[in-house]
Design an enzyme around this catalytic site. Structure first.
Site, PDB file in Angstrom:
ATOM      1  N   LYS A 112       7.709  23.805 -12.711  1.00 30.47           N
ATOM      2  CA  LYS A 112       6.773  22.498 -12.712  1.00 30.47           C
ATOM      3  C   LYS A 112       6.691  22.238 -11.206  1.00 30.47           C
ATOM      4  O   LYS A 112       5.308  22.127 -10.809  1.00 30.47           O
ATOM      5  CB  LYS A 112       7.576  21.293 -13.212  1.00 30.47           C
ATOM      6  CG  LYS A 112       6.525  20.024 -12.993  1.00 30.47           C
ATOM      7  CD  LYS A 112       6.580  18.886 -13.878  1.00 30.47           C
ATOM      8  CE  LYS A 112       5.502  18.056 -13.752  1.00 30.47           C
ATOM      9  NZ  LYS A 112       5.523  16.467 -14.381  1.00 30.47           N
ATOM     10  N   ARG A 169       0.797  -1.307  -0.105  1.00 30.15           N
ATOM     11  CA  ARG A 169       0.118  -0.013  -0.063  1.00 30.15           C
ATOM     12  C   ARG A 169       0.990   1.362   0.241  1.00 30.15           C
ATOM     13  O   ARG A 169       0.387   2.212   0.342  1.00 30.15           O
ATOM     14  CB  ARG A 169      -1.027  -0.023   1.311  1.00 30.15           C
ATOM     15  CG  ARG A 169      -1.945  -1.038   1.140  1.00 30.15           C
ATOM     16  CD  ARG A 169      -3.178  -0.880   2.122  1.00 30.15           C
ATOM     17  NE  ARG A 169      -4.064  -2.116   1.698  1.00 30.15           N
ATOM     18  CZ  ARG A 169      -3.687  -3.140   2.493  1.00 30.15           C
ATOM     19  NH1 ARG A 169      -3.012  -3.331   3.441  1.00 30.15           N
ATOM     20  NH2 ARG A 169      -4.619  -4.208   2.464  1.00 30.15           N
ATOM     21  N   HIS A 206       7.762  11.558 -27.946  1.00 29.87           N
ATOM     22  CA  HIS A 206       7.015  12.318 -27.287  1.00 29.87           C
ATOM     23  C   HIS A 206       7.325  13.759 -27.380  1.00 29.87           C
ATOM     24  O   HIS A 206       6.379  14.641 -27.797  1.00 29.87           O
ATOM     25  CB  HIS A 206       6.519  11.880 -25.904  1.00 29.87           C
ATOM     26  CG  HIS A 206       5.783  12.726 -25.105  1.00 29.87           C
ATOM     27  ND1 HIS A 206       4.242  12.701 -25.168  1.00 29.87           N
ATOM     28  CD2 HIS A 206       6.135  13.725 -23.997  1.00 29.87           C
ATOM     29  CE1 HIS A 206       4.142  13.542 -24.353  1.00 29.87           C
ATOM     30  NE2 HIS A 206       4.936  14.061 -23.655  1.00 29.87           N
ATOM     31  N   HIS A 210      -0.499  14.201 -28.474  1.00 27.71           N
ATOM     32  CA  HIS A 210      -0.834  12.838 -28.346  1.00 27.71           C
ATOM     33  C   HIS A 210      -1.380  12.129 -29.672  1.00 27.71           C
ATOM     34  O   HIS A 210      -1.384  10.984 -29.913  1.00 27.71           O
ATOM     35  CB  HIS A 210      -1.827  12.752 -27.120  1.00 27.71           C
ATOM     36  CG  HIS A 210      -1.240  12.986 -25.847  1.00 27.71           C
ATOM     37  ND1 HIS A 210      -1.791  13.390 -24.607  1.00 27.71           N
ATOM     38  CD2 HIS A 210       0.114  12.532 -25.321  1.00 27.71           C
ATOM     39  CE1 HIS A 210      -1.291  13.325 -23.637  1.00 27.71           C
ATOM     40  NE2 HIS A 210       0.347  12.899 -24.059  1.00 27.71           N
ATOM     41  N   ASN A 270      -0.006  20.461 -19.863  1.00 25.25           N
ATOM     42  CA  ASN A 270      -0.442  19.868 -21.189  1.00 25.25           C
ATOM     43  C   ASN A 270      -0.173  20.691 -22.341  1.00 25.25           C
ATOM     44  O   ASN A 270      -0.745  20.017 -23.578  1.00 25.25           O
ATOM     45  CB  ASN A 270      -1.734  19.059 -21.061  1.00 25.25           C
ATOM     46  CG  ASN A 270      -1.752  18.238 -20.040  1.00 25.25           C
ATOM     47  OD1 ASN A 270      -0.854  17.389 -19.806  1.00 25.25           O
ATOM     48  ND2 ASN A 270      -2.803  18.194 -19.229  1.00 25.25           N
ATOM     49  N   GLU A 320      -4.414  17.932 -10.276  1.00 24.42           N
ATOM     50  CA  GLU A 320      -4.833  18.478 -11.655  1.00 24.42           C
ATOM     51  C   GLU A 320      -6.216  18.830 -11.631  1.00 24.42           C
ATOM     52  O   GLU A 320      -7.005  18.292 -12.554  1.00 24.42           O
ATOM     53  CB  GLU A 320      -4.372  17.362 -12.819  1.00 24.42           C
ATOM     54  CG  GLU A 320      -4.457  18.087 -14.214  1.00 24.42           C
ATOM     55  CD  GLU A 320      -3.892  17.228 -15.321  1.00 24.42           C
ATOM     56  OE1 GLU A 320      -2.751  16.759 -15.030  1.00 24.42           O
ATOM     57  OE2 GLU A 320      -4.272  17.076 -16.300  1.00 24.42           O
ATOM     58  N   ARG A 334      -2.847  22.834 -13.250  1.00 23.18           N
ATOM     59  CA  ARG A 334      -1.746  21.734 -13.573  1.00 23.18           C
ATOM     60  C   ARG A 334      -2.066  21.316 -15.121  1.00 23.18           C
ATOM     61  O   ARG A 334      -1.002  20.851 -15.814  1.00 23.18           O
ATOM     62  CB  ARG A 334      -1.775  20.568 -12.592  1.00 23.18           C
ATOM     63  CG  ARG A 334      -0.560  19.339 -12.947  1.00 23.18           C
ATOM     64  CD  ARG A 334      -0.265  18.377 -12.015  1.00 23.18           C
ATOM     65  NE  ARG A 334       0.838  17.513 -12.237  1.00 23.18           N
ATOM     66  CZ  ARG A 334       1.455  16.652 -11.378  1.00 23.18           C
ATOM     67  NH1 ARG A 334       1.072  16.443 -10.197  1.00 23.18           N
ATOM     68  NH2 ARG A 334       2.164  16.042 -12.056  1.00 23.18           N
TER      69      ARG A 334
HETATM   70  P1  NAD Z   1      12.746   6.913 -21.796  1.00 24.58           P
HETATM   71  O1  NAD Z   1      12.511   6.635 -20.352  1.00 24.58           O
HETATM   72  O2  NAD Z   1      12.059   5.863 -22.628  1.00 24.58           O
HETATM   73  O3  NAD Z   1      14.326   7.034 -22.219  1.00 24.58           O
HETATM   74  C1  NAD Z   1      14.355   7.393 -23.376  1.00 24.58           C
HETATM   75  C2  NAD Z   1      15.591   6.533 -24.017  1.00 24.58           C
HETATM   76  O4  NAD Z   1      17.022   6.880 -23.453  1.00 24.58           O
HETATM   77  C3  NAD Z   1      15.585   5.098 -23.600  1.00 24.58           C
HETATM   78  O5  NAD Z   1      16.077   4.236 -24.436  1.00 24.58           O
HETATM   79  C4  NAD Z   1      16.293   4.988 -22.381  1.00 24.58           C
HETATM   80  O6  NAD Z   1      17.047   3.508 -22.249  1.00 24.58           O
HETATM   81  C5  NAD Z   1      17.567   5.713 -22.720  1.00 24.58           C
HETATM   82  N1  NAD Z   1      18.441   6.461 -21.636  1.00 24.58           N
HETATM   83  C6  NAD Z   1      17.794   6.850 -20.629  1.00 24.58           C
HETATM   84  N2  NAD Z   1      18.953   7.530 -19.992  1.00 24.58           N
HETATM   85  C7  NAD Z   1      19.923   7.477 -20.644  1.00 24.58           C
HETATM   86  C8  NAD Z   1      21.323   7.995 -20.500  1.00 24.58           C
HETATM   87  N3  NAD Z   1      21.810   8.518 -19.511  1.00 24.58           N
HETATM   88  N4  NAD Z   1      22.285   7.442 -21.582  1.00 24.58           N
HETATM   89  C9  NAD Z   1      21.723   6.902 -22.633  1.00 24.58           C
HETATM   90  N5  NAD Z   1      20.743   6.324 -22.754  1.00 24.58           N
HETATM   91  C10 NAD Z   1      19.553   6.689 -21.852  1.00 24.58           C
HETATM   92  O7  NAD Z   1      12.042   8.164 -22.133  1.00 24.58           O
HETATM   93  P2  NAD Z   1      11.800   9.551 -21.400  1.00 24.58           P
HETATM   94  O8  NAD Z   1      11.711  10.719 -22.455  1.00 24.58           O
HETATM   95  O9  NAD Z   1      13.002   9.745 -20.367  1.00 24.58           O
HETATM   96  O10 NAD Z   1      10.371   9.395 -20.816  1.00 24.58           O
HETATM   97  C11 NAD Z   1       9.202   9.351 -21.516  1.00 24.58           C
HETATM   98  C12 NAD Z   1       8.201   8.488 -20.615  1.00 24.58           C
HETATM   99  O11 NAD Z   1       7.965   9.415 -19.361  1.00 24.58           O
HETATM  100  C13 NAD Z   1       6.842   8.209 -21.205  1.00 24.58           C
HETATM  101  O12 NAD Z   1       6.424   7.114 -20.791  1.00 24.58           O
HETATM  102  C14 NAD Z   1       5.793   9.490 -20.639  1.00 24.58           C
HETATM  103  O13 NAD Z   1       4.511   8.928 -20.355  1.00 24.58           O
HETATM  104  C15 NAD Z   1       6.553   9.581 -19.102  1.00 24.58           C
HETATM  105  N6  NAD Z   1       6.196  10.853 -18.615  1.00 24.58           N
HETATM  106  C16 NAD Z   1       5.874  11.113 -17.383  1.00 24.58           C
HETATM  107  C17 NAD Z   1       5.513  12.214 -16.709  1.00 24.58           C
HETATM  108  C18 NAD Z   1       5.108  12.261 -15.320  1.00 24.58           C
HETATM  109  O14 NAD Z   1       4.695  13.248 -14.962  1.00 24.58           O
HETATM  110  N7  NAD Z   1       4.977  11.085 -14.496  1.00 24.58           N
HETATM  111  C19 NAD Z   1       5.785  13.384 -17.513  1.00 24.58           C
HETATM  112  C20 NAD Z   1       6.350  13.529 -18.792  1.00 24.58           C
HETATM  113  C21 NAD Z   1       6.289  12.021 -19.251  1.00 24.58           C
HETATM  114 MG    MG Z   2       5.012  15.576 -21.827  1.00 24.85          MG
END
Ligand code: NAD
Ligand code: MG
Length: 359
Positions: free
Chosen positions: A225, A119, A263, A250, A243, A235, A239
């Site tokens: 942020k 939990r 993204h 999206h 977006n 949100e 918040r």
């Molecule tokens: P990701 O986590 O897929 O990382 C991108 C790529 O970079 C991956 O292949 C990863 O293995 C690689 N990588 C990571 N760090 C590295 C490093 N230091 N050196 C070399 N390679 C590295 O993508 P992202 O853009 O970091 O995150 C996207 C995700 O985040 C999505 O799933 C999205 O929905 C989520 N997200 C969440 C929030 C939230 O508020 N929780 C906000 C924005 C995005």
């Molecule tokens: Mg985003």
């Protein structure tokens, strides 16, 4: 080292950022005094940094790790389950701590597993992508994807600390840097004109990962942020402004197949469309729209994407998680640094899409 404070009702935590701040990990563990800790990472990040992170934690408490496959496609129940099973098999209890070492995918998964194990146990975010440092690691949204859509399952679970070491960015592919910059530009457009102007001045240095520029930018984006999240954690209102660019973004990701465009790249294009839509309504002047487009272009990001049908895009936007009763909500910039949230009539979105060359 720079510190940014995040305060939400009943909880506050510190983001530590800068070059070399990973060495703060033992101090954070000392403060949290966990019974054990689990580092969750993926194969790519793990091969680069897991040993270093484990060595830093091991001195403080028994440390184990779980290494997930890499990619958005694995942001699913299989990965959450792998983290939960590892927690159970290592005998983790309510005083254990999960450490998310990776980009947004690992952060969302590990945070979600921490939120539901027994939990809810504590977790630390150690973001390794630029996007995770300025966006996903801050604010407490955690979760996973379903076949029906992205991020459909999740919880709000705030971390105990965020440790954003800019040295990790040296191994990050250039395209991933760009994806992070898209969210950074978004912060300037939605909340802070002076910040936007600094980005106009320093874009080349940011892209080249000049350490001072990165520290300043990551710090300012985290402040923006953190400020929004502090005022509206769940949100209910403000918040949603984060977006900006995401309604159309999206739709692009969905219509082109997830993974074709990152993204952040889709958000960049969506931010341009939001500005053009606002201009159509006479809400923003064309000079500001041009500045937004120019900065996105200078970041090496796309401002429009070929081969997207306007009517399919509108259908996708109506189905967005953030639509109510099928009417998409748009975050519209009314000037650089100021945004409003509005329902936009379909006809107007269509006009903006056609003007941008979508058919
Ligand atoms: P990701 O986590 O897929 O990382 C991108 C790529 O970079 C991956 O292949 C990863 O293995 C690689 N990588 C990571 N760090 C590295 C490093 N230091 N050196 C070399 N390679 C590295 O993508 P992202 O853009 O970091 O995150 C996207 C995700 O985040 C999505 O799933 C999205 O929905 C989520 N997200 C969440 C929030 C939230 O508020 N929780 C906000 C924005 C995005
Ligand atoms: Mg985003």
């Amino acid at each position: 080292m720079k510190e940014v404070q995040v305060k939400v009702p009943g909880h506050s935590y510190t983001i530590k950022l800068g070059s070399g701040v990973i060495k703060e990990l033992p101090a954070e563990l000392k403060r949290l005094n966990p019974s054990s800790c689990l580092i969750a990472t993926n194969i790519t990040v793990g091969s680069l940094y897991l040993k270093k992170a484990t060595d830093l934690c091991n001195g403080m408490c028994r440390t184990e790790s779980v290494v997930l496959p890499d990619g958005e496609a694995y942001k699913d129940w299989g990965s959450v389950s792998a983290i939960l099973e590892k927690l159970a098999s290592m005998g983790a209890d309510r005083k254990s701590v999960v450490i998310a070492l990776g980009g947004g995918v690992v952060g969302d998964l590990a945070g979600f597993a921490a939120a539901i194990y027994m939990r809810g146990i504590r977790f630390i975010q150690v973001p390794t992508t630029l996007l995770a440092m300025v966006d996903s690691s801050v604010g407490g949204k955690t979760g996973m994807n379903m076949t029906a859509g992205k991020n459909l399952v999740g919880t709000f679970h705030q971390p105990e600390a965020v440790i954003a070491d800019s040295d990790f960015l040296r191994t990050l592919p250039e395209r991933e840097i760009g994806a992070g910059i898209a969210e950074i530009i978004k912060h300037g457009v939605l909340a802070d004109k002076t910040y936007f102007e600094e980005l106009e001045r320093d874009m080349e240095k940011l892209r080249a990962l000049d350490p001072e520029t990165v520290a300043k930018v990551v710090g300012r984006s985290c402040e923006i942020k953190a400020g929004v999240v502090s005022r509206d954690e769940k949100e209910k209102g403000e918040r949603a402004k984060l977006n900006l660019g995401h309604t159309f973004g999206h739709a692009i990701e969905k219509l082109t197949g997830y993974g074709t465009w990152l993204h952040g790249e889709a958000v960049a294009v969506g931010t341009v469309l939001a500005a053009v839509t606002a201009e159509k309504q006479g809400k923003i002047n064309c000079g500001d729209v041009k500045r937004i487009q120019d900065l996105i272009h200078r970041a090496g990001l796309p401002v429009r994407i070929a081969g997207i049908s306007a009517s399919k895009a509108i259908e996708a936007m109506k189905g967005d998680k953030k639509s109510t009763k099928g009417v998409p909500h748009f975050i519209l910039p009314v000037a650089i640094g100021t945004t409003v949230i509005e329902e936009v009539p379909e006809g107007l979105i269509k006009e903006a899409l056609l003007e941008e060359g979508y058919e």
